[in-house]
Design a protein around this motif. Sequence first.
Motif, PDB file in Angstrom:
ATOM      1  N   ALA A 180       7.860  10.420  -6.954  1.00 32.53           N
ATOM      2  CA  ALA A 180       8.986  10.664  -7.782  1.00 32.53           C
ATOM      3  C   ALA A 180       8.344  10.792  -9.338  1.00 32.53           C
ATOM      4  O   ALA A 180       8.793  11.863 -10.202  1.00 32.53           O
ATOM      5  CB  ALA A 180       9.973   9.703  -7.787  1.00 32.53           C
ATOM      6  N   LEU A 181       7.696   9.853  -9.564  1.00 33.98           N
ATOM      7  CA  LEU A 181       6.933   9.549 -10.938  1.00 33.98           C
ATOM      8  C   LEU A 181       6.024  10.981 -11.216  1.00 33.98           C
ATOM      9  O   LEU A 181       5.774  11.381 -12.233  1.00 33.98           O
ATOM     10  CB  LEU A 181       6.203   8.267 -11.027  1.00 33.98           C
ATOM     11  CG  LEU A 181       7.096   7.060 -11.054  1.00 33.98           C
ATOM     12  CD1 LEU A 181       6.224   5.929 -11.073  1.00 33.98           C
ATOM     13  CD2 LEU A 181       7.963   7.308 -12.322  1.00 33.98           C
ATOM     14  N   ASN A 182       5.196  11.471 -10.116  1.00 32.80           N
ATOM     15  CA  ASN A 182       4.623  12.541 -10.425  1.00 32.80           C
ATOM     16  C   ASN A 182       5.070  13.944  -9.979  1.00 32.80           C
ATOM     17  O   ASN A 182       4.383  14.948  -9.757  1.00 32.80           O
ATOM     18  CB  ASN A 182       3.069  12.361  -9.482  1.00 32.80           C
ATOM     19  CG  ASN A 182       2.323  11.308 -10.009  1.00 32.80           C
ATOM     20  OD1 ASN A 182       1.734  11.277 -11.165  1.00 32.80           O
ATOM     21  ND2 ASN A 182       2.316   9.835  -9.045  1.00 32.80           N
ATOM     22  N   ASP A 183       6.383  13.920  -9.958  1.00 35.17           N
ATOM     23  CA  ASP A 183       7.106  15.184  -9.566  1.00 35.17           C
ATOM     24  C   ASP A 183       6.455  15.710  -8.317  1.00 35.17           C
ATOM     25  O   ASP A 183       6.635  17.096  -8.415  1.00 35.17           O
ATOM     26  CB  ASP A 183       6.850  16.290 -10.908  1.00 35.17           C
ATOM     27  CG  ASP A 183       7.829  15.996 -12.208  1.00 35.17           C
ATOM     28  OD1 ASP A 183       9.012  15.245 -11.589  1.00 35.17           O
ATOM     29  OD2 ASP A 183       7.476  16.061 -13.095  1.00 35.17           O
ATOM     30  N   LYS A 184       6.397  14.998  -7.281  1.00 36.21           N
ATOM     31  CA  LYS A 184       6.189  15.499  -5.927  1.00 36.21           C
ATOM     32  C   LYS A 184       7.098  15.501  -5.073  1.00 36.21           C
ATOM     33  O   LYS A 184       8.054  14.612  -5.423  1.00 36.21           O
ATOM     34  CB  LYS A 184       4.810  14.753  -5.372  1.00 36.21           C
ATOM     35  CG  LYS A 184       3.557  14.861  -6.083  1.00 36.21           C
ATOM     36  CD  LYS A 184       2.407  14.265  -5.433  1.00 36.21           C
ATOM     37  CE  LYS A 184       1.036  14.671  -6.231  1.00 36.21           C
ATOM     38  NZ  LYS A 184      -0.031  13.764  -5.599  1.00 36.21           N
ATOM     39  N   PHE A 199       0.831  -1.043   0.053  1.00 35.62           N
ATOM     40  CA  PHE A 199       0.053   0.024  -0.068  1.00 35.62           C
ATOM     41  C   PHE A 199       0.693   1.277  -0.028  1.00 35.62           C
ATOM     42  O   PHE A 199       1.770   1.324   0.805  1.00 35.62           O
ATOM     43  CB  PHE A 199      -0.781   0.017   1.372  1.00 35.62           C
ATOM     44  CG  PHE A 199      -2.074   1.090   1.272  1.00 35.62           C
ATOM     45  CD1 PHE A 199      -3.146   0.700   0.359  1.00 35.62           C
ATOM     46  CD2 PHE A 199      -1.869   2.109   1.589  1.00 35.62           C
ATOM     47  CE1 PHE A 199      -4.178   1.673   0.122  1.00 35.62           C
ATOM     48  CE2 PHE A 199      -2.792   3.057   1.659  1.00 35.62           C
ATOM     49  CZ  PHE A 199      -4.047   2.962   1.019  1.00 35.62           C
ATOM     50  N   PRO A 200       0.557   2.023  -0.897  1.00 34.02           N
ATOM     51  CA  PRO A 200       1.582   3.349  -1.028  1.00 34.02           C
ATOM     52  C   PRO A 200       1.576   4.405   0.107  1.00 34.02           C
ATOM     53  O   PRO A 200       1.575   5.621  -0.174  1.00 34.02           O
ATOM     54  CB  PRO A 200       1.228   4.085  -2.220  1.00 34.02           C
ATOM     55  CG  PRO A 200      -0.423   3.734  -2.538  1.00 34.02           C
ATOM     56  CD  PRO A 200      -0.496   2.220  -1.909  1.00 34.02           C
ATOM     57  N   GLU A 201       1.364   3.875   1.277  1.00 34.21           N
ATOM     58  CA  GLU A 201       1.623   4.693   2.587  1.00 34.21           C
ATOM     59  C   GLU A 201       3.010   4.568   3.217  1.00 34.21           C
ATOM     60  O   GLU A 201       3.778   5.136   3.891  1.00 34.21           O
ATOM     61  CB  GLU A 201       0.661   4.550   3.742  1.00 34.21           C
ATOM     62  CG  GLU A 201       0.843   3.035   4.267  1.00 34.21           C
ATOM     63  CD  GLU A 201      -0.474   2.948   5.100  1.00 34.21           C
ATOM     64  OE1 GLU A 201      -1.298   3.778   5.289  1.00 34.21           O
ATOM     65  OE2 GLU A 201      -0.546   1.563   5.474  1.00 34.21           O
ATOM     66  N   LYS A 202       3.680   3.287   2.527  1.00 40.19           N
ATOM     67  CA  LYS A 202       4.976   2.898   3.131  1.00 40.19           C
ATOM     68  C   LYS A 202       6.202   3.629   2.438  1.00 40.19           C
ATOM     69  O   LYS A 202       5.798   3.919   1.060  1.00 40.19           O
ATOM     70  CB  LYS A 202       5.053   1.433   3.076  1.00 40.19           C
ATOM     71  CG  LYS A 202       3.924   0.701   3.675  1.00 40.19           C
ATOM     72  CD  LYS A 202       4.100   1.041   5.206  1.00 40.19           C
ATOM     73  CE  LYS A 202       3.290   0.072   6.376  1.00 40.19           C
ATOM     74  NZ  LYS A 202       2.007  -0.292   5.769  1.00 40.19           N
ATOM     75  N   LEU A 203       7.375   3.763   3.004  1.00 39.45           N
ATOM     76  CA  LEU A 203       8.245   4.571   2.195  1.00 39.45           C
ATOM     77  C   LEU A 203       8.561   4.234   0.738  1.00 39.45           C
ATOM     78  O   LEU A 203       8.537   5.031  -0.177  1.00 39.45           O
ATOM     79  CB  LEU A 203       9.391   4.460   3.053  1.00 39.45           C
ATOM     80  CG  LEU A 203      10.522   5.042   2.451  1.00 39.45           C
ATOM     81  CD1 LEU A 203      10.551   6.633   2.860  1.00 39.45           C
ATOM     82  CD2 LEU A 203      11.853   4.836   2.842  1.00 39.45           C
ATOM     83  N   ILE A 204       8.883   3.180   0.449  1.00 38.84           N
ATOM     84  CA  ILE A 204       9.212   2.732  -1.136  1.00 38.84           C
ATOM     85  C   ILE A 204       8.112   2.993  -2.047  1.00 38.84           C
ATOM     86  O   ILE A 204       8.557   3.916  -3.174  1.00 38.84           O
ATOM     87  CB  ILE A 204       9.789   1.197  -1.105  1.00 38.84           C
ATOM     88  CG1 ILE A 204      11.199   1.344  -0.158  1.00 38.84           C
ATOM     89  CG2 ILE A 204      10.020   0.794  -2.524  1.00 38.84           C
ATOM     90  CD1 ILE A 204      11.820  -0.146  -0.237  1.00 38.84           C
ATOM     91  N   PRO A 205       7.009   2.495  -1.664  1.00 33.40           N
ATOM     92  CA  PRO A 205       5.941   2.723  -3.020  1.00 33.40           C
ATOM     93  C   PRO A 205       5.504   4.387  -2.935  1.00 33.40           C
ATOM     94  O   PRO A 205       5.390   4.879  -3.854  1.00 33.40           O
ATOM     95  CB  PRO A 205       5.047   1.927  -2.597  1.00 33.40           C
ATOM     96  CG  PRO A 205       4.993   1.515  -1.244  1.00 33.40           C
ATOM     97  CD  PRO A 205       6.520   1.557  -1.157  1.00 33.40           C
ATOM     98  N   LEU A 206       5.702   4.730  -1.730  1.00 41.02           N
ATOM     99  CA  LEU A 206       5.109   6.232  -1.571  1.00 41.02           C
ATOM    100  C   LEU A 206       6.289   7.096  -2.449  1.00 41.02           C
ATOM    101  O   LEU A 206       5.970   8.144  -3.201  1.00 41.02           O
ATOM    102  CB  LEU A 206       5.280   6.684  -0.042  1.00 41.02           C
ATOM    103  CG  LEU A 206       4.845   8.233   0.107  1.00 41.02           C
ATOM    104  CD1 LEU A 206       3.201   8.328   0.205  1.00 41.02           C
ATOM    105  CD2 LEU A 206       5.624   8.762   1.229  1.00 41.02           C
ATOM    106  N   MET A 207       7.608   6.787  -2.266  1.00 33.30           N
ATOM    107  CA  MET A 207       8.674   7.450  -2.744  1.00 33.30           C
ATOM    108  C   MET A 207       8.645   7.301  -4.215  1.00 33.30           C
ATOM    109  O   MET A 207       8.783   8.402  -5.064  1.00 33.30           O
ATOM    110  CB  MET A 207      10.256   7.336  -2.278  1.00 33.30           C
ATOM    111  CG  MET A 207      10.277   7.653  -0.887  1.00 33.30           C
ATOM    112  SD  MET A 207      10.468   9.272  -0.750  1.00 33.30           S
ATOM    113  CE  MET A 207      10.788   9.666   0.993  1.00 33.30           C
ATOM    114  N   ILE A 208       8.345   6.193  -4.760  1.00 32.17           N
ATOM    115  CA  ILE A 208       8.256   5.938  -6.377  1.00 32.17           C
ATOM    116  C   ILE A 208       7.131   6.807  -7.056  1.00 32.17           C
ATOM    117  O   ILE A 208       7.394   7.387  -7.950  1.00 32.17           O
ATOM    118  CB  ILE A 208       8.234   4.349  -6.496  1.00 32.17           C
ATOM    119  CG1 ILE A 208       9.504   3.721  -6.090  1.00 32.17           C
ATOM    120  CG2 ILE A 208       7.900   4.003  -7.887  1.00 32.17           C
ATOM    121  CD1 ILE A 208       9.355   2.141  -6.051  1.00 32.17           C
ATOM    122  N   ILE A 209       5.965   6.823  -6.418  1.00 32.16           N
ATOM    123  CA  ILE A 209       4.769   7.245  -6.813  1.00 32.16           C
ATOM    124  C   ILE A 209       4.956   8.758  -6.818  1.00 32.16           C
ATOM    125  O   ILE A 209       4.545   9.704  -7.682  1.00 32.16           O
ATOM    126  CB  ILE A 209       3.523   6.791  -6.008  1.00 32.16           C
ATOM    127  CG1 ILE A 209       3.208   5.291  -6.549  1.00 32.16           C
ATOM    128  CG2 ILE A 209       2.319   7.972  -6.565  1.00 32.16           C
ATOM    129  CD1 ILE A 209       2.097   4.746  -5.507  1.00 32.16           C
TER     130      ILE A 209
END
Length: 224
Positions: free
Chosen positions: A197-201, A185-195
């Motif tokens: 980064a992909l969205n220039d956030k 689930f993208p609340e955890k560090l790795i998926p959150l950072m990837i998402i």
Amino acid sequence: MKILVTGGAGFIGSNFVNYMVNHYPEYNILNLDVLTYAGNLENLRSVEKARNYQFIIGDITNRILLETLFEQGIDVVINFAAESHVDRSIPDPGIFVKTNIQGTHALLETAKAFGIKKFLQVSTDEVYGTIGSEGLFCKTTSLAPNSPYSASKASADLMVRAYHETFDLPINITRCSNNYGPYQFPEKLIPLMIINALNDKPLPVYGDGLNVRDWLHVEDHVDG
Ligand SMILES: Cc1cn([C@H]2C[C@H](O)[C@@H](COP(=O)(O)OP(=O)(O)O[C@H]3O[C@H](C)C(=O)[C@H](O)[C@H]3O)O2)c(=O)[nH]c1=O
């Protein structure tokens, strides 16, 4: 062999269910999950019609439901069901106490009443607290949970241990480090950072960014 997997629609649980259904067609996998925000049946799309797989929606704190399931004959319980996000446990510890402690207790009581071959508690290295830049945790390290999340997991572990010592329930407890991989689930560090980064956030790093974590691929975890 009938295996009750709790929390099998979550991140680690769904990887485990996918692995077991495909690798052990002779085992029957019963997945009990309440489908919180972190549970997703899409994770299990490829096995949902498998002959050796069944999904039940429900809460591990519901003793009546648990008894109905155990009446079908459960050999092994693997308890993945947990509230798992440290950050969420700070504003709202209550749900962590309910699911992680009371839910584990309800499972243990039912397992004791019906008799089982094994109860596997999937826990976390967070129960050992904070490590510095050197050293390591091992199974004899003292428990020193720092967050309501890790305190709830440590409490559940101690209850599992007590059911072994007091009632001879056959148990194991595993304490993995941070997992990463598919379906997280993208609340955890790795998926959150990837998402992000992909969205220039922005990439939010807590504190001084010097926290230490060991990382374990979830497929290595479930294989183990
Ligand atoms: C979400 C986020 C996290 N972080 C930091 C906080 C931690 O030092 C590290 C990993 O955080 P994360 O929330 O991904 O996971 P942990 O707090 O280590 O806990 C996780 O791994 C253990 C084993 C479990 O048992 C938990 O269930 C699981 O949530 O990155 C940031 O710096 N920025 C962020 O945006």
